[in-house]
Scaffold this motif. Structure first.
Motif: not given
Length: 147
Positions: A35-36, A38-42, A116-119, A138-139
């Protein structure tokens, strides 16, 4: 250089960071289950390895690795990514967010996506992992037919 690759089944690899030569770095990310948030964190986690750590190392990160088993460099990359996405100055405010509208307003104010805030809140166990996932995107790879 950034490369997005399909995941290898049961491998659980979320990203790789390494230097190809003295002047060119590679960040390679999988979209498996992404999901966005996780993508941006990674992405920023891998960027931290490139910016902060030794050019001889190859950093291979698994999305399900336990915090207690992570190396000092992995912990440093995690912190850098977390603080890049949501700076420490917002920690107290972040902990007070409980409703979807609050998260959307907060995200807009600091210039990030609400997912991103929710994650972050889910990861920090401030909200249940099943809450507000509709705010995440979702990506996935889209197949393109060749001509």
């Amino acid at each position: 250089m950034l490369v997005l690759v399909p995941s290898i089944k049961k491998a659980h690899v979320s990203g790789v960071a390494r230097w190809l030569n003295l002047h060119k770095a590679l960040i390679q990310l999988s979209l498996s289950g992404k999901t966005n948030d996780r993508f941006w964190f990674n992405f920023f986690h891998e960027a931290a390895h490139i910016l902060l750590h030794d050019k001889e190392n190859i950093f291979l990160d698994e999305w399900n690795s336990e915090e207690s088993l992570k190396s000092e460099q992995e912990g440093e990359a995690d912190r850098w990514s977390r603080e890049f996405l949501i700076p420490l100055e917002y920690k107290g405010e972040l902990a007070k967010l409980k409703y979807e509208t609050d998260m959307i307003d907060f995200a807009e104010r600091i210039g990030i996506h609400p997912g991103i805030v929710v994650g972050r809140l889910q990861h920090d166990r401030l909200i249940d992992p099943s809450w507000m996932n509709d705010l995440k995107v979702n990506l996935h790879f889209q197949e393109i037919e060749s001509v």
